[in-house]
Design a protein around this motif. Structure first.
Motif, PDB file in Angstrom:
ATOM      1  N   GLN A 172      -2.104   3.362  -1.308  1.00 48.06           N
ATOM      2  CA  GLN A 172      -2.080   3.177  -2.749  1.00 48.06           C
ATOM      3  C   GLN A 172      -1.964   1.687  -3.049  1.00 48.06           C
ATOM      4  N   LEU A 173      -2.554   1.267  -4.131  1.00 49.26           N
ATOM      5  CA  LEU A 173      -2.494  -0.150  -4.514  1.00 49.26           C
ATOM      6  C   LEU A 173      -1.967  -0.212  -5.939  1.00 49.26           C
ATOM      7  N   GLN A 174      -0.663  -0.028  -6.063  1.00 50.21           N
ATOM      8  CA  GLN A 174      -0.061   0.132  -7.378  1.00 50.21           C
ATOM      9  C   GLN A 174       0.000  -1.157  -8.183  1.00 50.21           C
ATOM     10  N   ALA A 175      -0.204  -2.293  -7.530  1.00 47.62           N
ATOM     11  CA  ALA A 175      -0.234  -3.582  -8.240  1.00 47.62           C
ATOM     12  C   ALA A 175      -1.250  -4.482  -7.548  1.00 47.62           C
ATOM     13  N   ASP A 176      -1.835  -5.373  -8.318  1.00 48.12           N
ATOM     14  CA  ASP A 176      -2.768  -6.322  -7.725  1.00 48.12           C
ATOM     15  C   ASP A 176      -2.028  -7.247  -6.767  1.00 48.12           C
ATOM     16  N   PRO A 177      -2.596  -7.547  -5.607  1.00 43.47           N
ATOM     17  CA  PRO A 177      -1.905  -8.409  -4.635  1.00 43.47           C
ATOM     18  C   PRO A 177      -1.647  -9.792  -5.212  1.00 43.47           C
ATOM     19  N   ASP A 178      -0.495 -10.362  -4.848  1.00 46.12           N
ATOM     20  CA  ASP A 178      -0.177 -11.710  -5.316  1.00 46.12           C
ATOM     21  C   ASP A 178      -0.965 -12.773  -4.548  1.00 46.12           C
ATOM     22  N   ASP A 179      -1.578 -12.376  -3.434  1.00 47.76           N
ATOM     23  CA  ASP A 179      -2.390 -13.289  -2.623  1.00 47.76           C
ATOM     24  C   ASP A 179      -3.722 -12.593  -2.336  1.00 47.76           C
ATOM     25  N   LEU A 230       0.804  -1.221   0.000  1.00 50.34           N
ATOM     26  CA  LEU A 230       0.000   0.000   0.000  1.00 50.34           C
ATOM     27  C   LEU A 230       0.838   1.272   0.000  1.00 50.34           C
ATOM     28  N   GLY A 231       2.151   1.147  -0.102  1.00 46.64           N
ATOM     29  CA  GLY A 231       3.004   2.329  -0.179  1.00 46.64           C
ATOM     30  C   GLY A 231       3.050   3.135   1.102  1.00 46.64           C
ATOM     31  N   VAL A 232       2.973   2.456   2.248  1.00 43.69           N
ATOM     32  CA  VAL A 232       3.050   3.134   3.547  1.00 43.69           C
ATOM     33  C   VAL A 232       4.507   3.132   3.990  1.00 43.69           C
ATOM     34  N   THR A 233       5.094   4.304   4.121  1.00 45.25           N
ATOM     35  CA  THR A 233       6.521   4.433   4.386  1.00 45.25           C
ATOM     36  C   THR A 233       6.781   5.081   5.742  1.00 45.25           C
ATOM     37  N   GLY A 234       8.023   4.947   6.197  1.00 44.81           N
ATOM     38  CA  GLY A 234       8.414   5.589   7.447  1.00 44.81           C
ATOM     39  C   GLY A 234       8.264   7.096   7.415  1.00 44.81           C
TER      40      GLY A 234
END
Length: 301
Positions: free
Chosen positions: A200-207, A184-188
């Motif tokens: 953000q969901l820049q790619a579909d989850p692999d699971d 989800l693009g959550v950073t420090g």
């Protein structure tokens, strides 16, 4: 289509419009122009119709690039669906968090028409989620749709929607928290303010099942936060956008709840006294006129 001079626009003029839009297209981030970026629903509808009429891959690519970027960025609510007002930055990462009925009614139809032309699974998901957002979060007890959800809660914009890595770890555990942060693009440092990040969901989850479980847990945590206030005005013209979008999506995607909600809202509009069905823009013009008259009266007095 009619031009300002009153004549009908021909195929050449419409194709020229596509070419001009292509010049302002942001090929790296999707959308048109620089920041702030507003989702231009009518422009996207025009491009979809042009692609359908002419077979233009260019027109369709402009739509697909923009719709995918918007749906994968922080402007789209990755947990419960629905779009914020606009993006502060060119990458659709940080929105102005207010959610408007008329925006979401129009965008729902754009994604529905994009799905109809391309079969995009992302488009279908956004339509289903945004339709549920309209029903679950904006539908009033009488059956109409409220105007908006505020951007702020607890004194800060976006507080309801954003997360930091520590919150993910506490909610999901170390392993799933780290997985969700990367997904989800959550950073420090954060992508928003005060060390928080938009989702953000820049790619579909692999699971997919893991993502479904994580999403449910994050929704449960978010439900405990102070919700943004809702503007419960039921504006007839904005409701019309939601009604048409839900009715069309309900039929094409076999979502009976969407159709039922559209019918309920339309029946409410039919029961309202005609004098109360005032379009928002007409009401604003009337108010400006009243203020101008009041100002002239003070001057003349």
């Amino acid at each position: 289509m009619i031009d300002p001079a009153g004549g009908a626009l021909g195929a050449a003029e419409l194709d020229t419009a596509v070419a001009e839009l292509a010049k302002s297209y942001d090929a790296e981030a999707g959308g048109f122009g620089a920041s702030p970026k507003f989702p231009t629903s009518m422009v996207l509808e025009f491009l979809l119709r042009n692609a359908d009429r002419t077979g233009s891959q260019q027109a369709l690519d402009l739509v697909s690039g923009t719709c995918e970027a918007m749906a994968r960025g922080g402007m789209y609510d990755q947990l419960s669906g629905g779009f914020a007002r606009y993006s502060v930055d060119r990458f659709w990462r940080v929105p102005h968090f207010e959610k408007m009925l008329y925006d979401n009614g129009q965008r729902l139809r754009v994604y529905l028409h994009w799905w109809r032309q391309t079969g995009s699974p992302l488009a279908e998901r956004v339509v289903r989620e945004t339709g549920r957002f309209l029903i679950d979060e904006l539908q009033t007890p009488e059956g109409g749709f409220a105007s908006a959800l505020d951007a702020d809660s607890d004194g800060h914009e976006g507080t309801f929607y954003v997360f930091n890595p520590n919150q993910l770890m506490r909610t999901l555990g170390v392993e799933d928290g780290a997985w969700a942060a990367q997904l989800l693009g959550v950073t420090g440092p954060g992508t928003f303010e005060r060390g928080f990040s938009t989702l953000q969901l820049q790619a579909d989850p692999d699971d997919p099942q893991r993502w479904a479980d994580v999403r449910a847990e994050l929704l449960a945590v978010r439900a405990e936060r102070t919700r943004p206030a809702r503007d419960d005005k039921v504006v007839a013209s904005w409701n019309g956008l939601a009604i048409s979008a839900l009715a069309e999506a309900g039929v094409l995607l076999d979502e009976p709840d969407f159709v039922a909600a559209a019918i309920k809202a339309a029946e409410l509009a039919g029961r309202r006294p005609p004098g109360r069905q005032v379009r928002a823009d007409v009401a604003r013009r009337r108010r400006r006129s009243e203020l101008r008259r009041a100002g002239r009266s003070r001057l003349s007095g």
